[in-house]
Design a protein around this motif. Structure first.
Motif, PDB file in Angstrom:
ATOM      1  N   ALA A  29       0.839  -1.200   0.000  1.00 14.75           N
ATOM      2  CA  ALA A  29       0.000   0.000   0.000  1.00 14.75           C
ATOM      3  C   ALA A  29       0.870   1.246   0.000  1.00 14.75           C
ATOM      4  CB  ALA A  29      -0.906  -0.004   1.229  1.00 14.75           C
ATOM      5  N   ARG A  30       0.586   2.168  -0.911  1.00 16.14           N
ATOM      6  CA  ARG A  30       1.254   3.465  -0.933  1.00 16.14           C
ATOM      7  C   ARG A  30       0.367   4.480  -0.208  1.00 16.14           C
ATOM      8  NH1 ARG A  30       5.895   1.012  -2.231  1.00 16.14           N
ATOM      9  NH2 ARG A  30       6.296   0.792  -4.455  1.00 16.14           N
ATOM     10  N   GLY A  31       0.983   5.545   0.250  1.00 13.70           N
ATOM     11  CA  GLY A  31       0.245   6.542   1.007  1.00 13.70           C
ATOM     12  C   GLY A  31      -0.819   7.265   0.214  1.00 13.70           C
ATOM     13  N   ASP A  32      -0.707   7.259  -1.118  1.00 13.80           N
ATOM     14  CA  ASP A  32      -1.684   7.957  -1.952  1.00 13.80           C
ATOM     15  C   ASP A  32      -2.866   7.076  -2.339  1.00 13.80           C
ATOM     16  OD1 ASP A  32      -0.497   6.224  -3.752  1.00 13.80           O
ATOM     17  OD2 ASP A  32       0.429   7.791  -4.972  1.00 13.80           O
ATOM     18  N   GLY A  33      -2.953   5.872  -1.783  1.00 11.56           N
ATOM     19  CA  GLY A  33      -4.069   4.990  -2.066  1.00 11.56           C
ATOM     20  C   GLY A  33      -3.777   3.914  -3.087  1.00 11.56           C
ATOM     21  N   ARG A  34      -2.667   4.008  -3.758  1.00 12.00           N
ATOM     22  CA  ARG A  34      -2.329   2.972  -4.731  1.00 12.00           C
ATOM     23  C   ARG A  34      -1.948   1.676  -4.009  1.00 12.00           C
ATOM     24  NH1 ARG A  34      -0.554   7.755  -7.332  1.00 12.00           N
ATOM     25  NH2 ARG A  34      -1.252   7.893  -9.514  1.00 12.00           N
ATOM     26  N   ILE A  35      -2.337   0.562  -4.607  1.00  9.43           N
ATOM     27  CA  ILE A  35      -1.995  -0.764  -4.088  1.00  9.43           C
ATOM     28  C   ILE A  35      -1.288  -1.532  -5.194  1.00  9.43           C
ATOM     29  CG2 ILE A  35      -2.889  -2.982  -3.283  1.00  9.43           C
ATOM     30  CD1 ILE A  35      -3.389  -1.031  -1.184  1.00  9.43           C
ATOM     31  N   LEU A  36      -0.070  -2.010  -4.903  1.00  4.62           N
ATOM     32  CA  LEU A  36       0.653  -2.859  -5.847  1.00  4.62           C
ATOM     33  C   LEU A  36       0.415  -4.311  -5.478  1.00  4.62           C
ATOM     34  CD1 LEU A  36       4.144  -1.117  -6.190  1.00  4.62           C
ATOM     35  CD2 LEU A  36       1.993  -0.585  -7.352  1.00  4.62           C
ATOM     36  N   ALA A  37       0.102  -5.121  -6.473  1.00  6.85           N
ATOM     37  CA  ALA A  37      -0.105  -6.555  -6.262  1.00  6.85           C
ATOM     38  C   ALA A  37       0.815  -7.323  -7.194  1.00  6.85           C
ATOM     39  CB  ALA A  37      -1.565  -6.933  -6.532  1.00  6.85           C
ATOM     40  N   GLY A  38       1.506  -8.299  -6.666  1.00  6.42           N
ATOM     41  CA  GLY A  38       2.395  -9.107  -7.475  1.00  6.42           C
ATOM     42  C   GLY A  38       2.672 -10.416  -6.733  1.00  6.42           C
ATOM     43  N   SER A  39       3.463 -11.228  -7.255  1.00 14.18           N
ATOM     44  CA  SER A  39       4.013 -11.211  -8.581  1.00 14.18           C
ATOM     45  C   SER A  39       4.110 -12.664  -9.008  1.00 14.18           C
ATOM     46  CB  SER A  39       5.374 -10.528  -8.595  1.00 14.18           C
ATOM     47  OG  SER A  39       5.957 -10.558  -9.869  1.00 14.18           O
ATOM     48  N   ILE A  40       4.538 -12.892 -10.206  1.00 14.50           N
ATOM     49  CA  ILE A  40       4.759 -14.252 -10.683  1.00 14.50           C
ATOM     50  C   ILE A  40       6.183 -14.353 -11.196  1.00 14.50           C
ATOM     51  CG2 ILE A  40       2.340 -14.725 -11.232  1.00 14.50           C
ATOM     52  CD1 ILE A  40       2.849 -13.987 -14.075  1.00 14.50           C
ATOM     53  N   GLU A  41       6.639 -15.562 -11.424  1.00 18.11           N
ATOM     54  CA  GLU A  41       8.002 -15.808 -11.895  1.00 18.11           C
ATOM     55  C   GLU A  41       7.934 -16.628 -13.173  1.00 18.11           C
ATOM     56  OE1 GLU A  41       9.969 -17.710  -8.685  1.00 18.11           O
ATOM     57  OE2 GLU A  41       9.922 -15.941  -7.383  1.00 18.11           O
ATOM     58  N   GLU A  42       8.476 -16.075 -14.267  1.00 11.42           N
ATOM     59  CA  GLU A  42       8.401 -16.740 -15.562  1.00 11.42           C
ATOM     60  C   GLU A  42       9.756 -16.672 -16.259  1.00 11.42           C
ATOM     61  OE1 GLU A  42       4.128 -15.549 -17.291  1.00 11.42           O
ATOM     62  OE2 GLU A  42       5.332 -13.825 -16.676  1.00 11.42           O
TER      63      GLU A  42
END
Length: 374
Positions: free
Chosen positions: A260-273
């Protein structure tokens, strides 16, 4: 061919390893040039999520854990100095990390981890379902599925693009010359074993050279007949845009994460290929990430996806980076292959490599990281 004026150190690659090493060397009074095949700070390092997991405070026996401990300890100071020098907030914060298990196997892994954490001075707390709901109410839907939840307060995060922007600015302020759109075509080895680099019609010379070009360092070394276990491993990330941050800690489950970033953005990850040097996202990869993320944090099902992207992690056959001098040359070094931990290990790598290149004793034995190990 024209020959630009010689400099003290020439670095190939402007990712987090190359820029960190350049800044460290420049602060020690060296004249440094960085060659980048594209734009500064826009390749592998830019694409990461910026998670800095806790590291051993004591009792780290192997060189990798020692490197991780050194770098983790340096990050707060580097973040403060970068902001002081450049005015750029890298987004560094001590947010803590939450480690979840929804299967018996994952729960057993975390139970085993607690002994390692305890042995190495890492603070941890096992949270009950009630504690989880109190601290992170947006995760309440997980409670019926959970086998265990652990909170590690000393997990950090930073924002990769901002960190790289700050490093590039700090390098420029310290006199580092950043040369973009200059791919290296060939390493030239003179009769005395002194290396130089050819890029187009120009030959770049320096007292010392260091390859910090992530997975692309493999191709440069292969041109010299040096095989390594480096390989590109693609990862993909989805970014959601919430009005306000629904969670306040990094959420980890196996190799998956929410940041979670302070500006409301949410990063979701990840996969390995392992797909070679292909950097594009795939519908299947994004689908897998979204299914996991929206299962862990159900409100994301109604949250717009702002963007998604892919990046190449520089893997190695044993998971350890390559750091050291190329034995067949007099002045060529490599610092690459940090896999998922490039941002995390960057500060320590810069300090150790700068010591090595200047002929100073290193605080950690770098022999286990040597290029050409089998």
């Amino acid at each position: 061919m024209s020959a630009p004026p010689a400099t003290d150190v020439l670095i190939v690659g402007s990712g987090v390893i190359g820029l960190s090493l350049a800044w460290e060397l420049a602060q020690r009074g060296l004249r440094v040039r960085v060659l980048e095949s594209g734009q500064v700070g826009r390749a592998t390092s830019w694409a990461g999520a910026g998670i800095l997991p806790p590291a051993a405070k004591y009792g780290a026996n192997d060189a990798y854990d020692q490197l991780k401990s050194l770098s983790h300890a340096l990050h707060p100071d580097w973040a403060a100095r970068l902001q002081e020098k450049t005015g750029i907030d890298t987004g560094f914060q001590k947010c803590g990390g939450l480690y979840l298990a929804r299967t018996k196997a994952e729960a057993a892994t975390l139970v085993a981890s607690q002994f390692w954490w305890q042995e190495h001075g890492i603070e941890f707390h096992r949270w009950s379902p009630e504690e989880l709901m109190r601290h992170e109410p947006a995760l309440a839907a997980l409670v019926p599925q959970l086998k265990s939840a652990w909170f590690l307060p000393e997990e950090y995060q930073l924002r990769n693009p901002r960190h790289l922007k700050a490093l590039a600015a700090a390098c420029s302020l310290a006199g580092v010359e950043l040369i973009e759109e200059t791919p290296v075509d060939e390493v030239l080895i003179g009769p005395s074993g002194v290396a130089s680099l050819r890029a187009g019609d120009e030959v770049f010379q320096a007292d010392q050279l260091c390859l910090c070009s992530g997975p692309w360092a493999r191709m440069t070394l292969e041109q010299m007949g040096i095989s390594t276990g480096m390989m590109p491993v693609r990862g993909q990330i989805v970014m959601y845009r919430c009005q306000t941050p629904p969670i306040s800690r990094v959420v980890n489950e196996g190799n998956r994460y929410l940041v979670a970033r302070g500006d409301g953005r949410i990063l979701a990850g990840s996969i390995e290929e392992e797909v070679g040097f292909r950097i594009e996202t795939t519908s299947e990869g994004i689908r897998q990430i979204r299914n996991w993320a929206e299962g862990v944090l159900p409100l994301l099902q109604q949250t717009p996806v702002e963007k998604s992207w892919a990046g190449l992690r520089p893997g190695s056959f044993d998971g350890w980076p390559y750091m050291g001098k190329i034995a067949t040359t007099e002045n060529l070094f490599v610092a690459a292959g940090h896999y998922r931990a490039g941002i995390h290990l960057s500060c320590g790598t810069a300090v150790l490599m700068a010591d090595l290149m200047l002929g100073h004793p290193t605080s950690i034995d770098l022999n286990p990281f040597r290029p050409g190990r089998g």
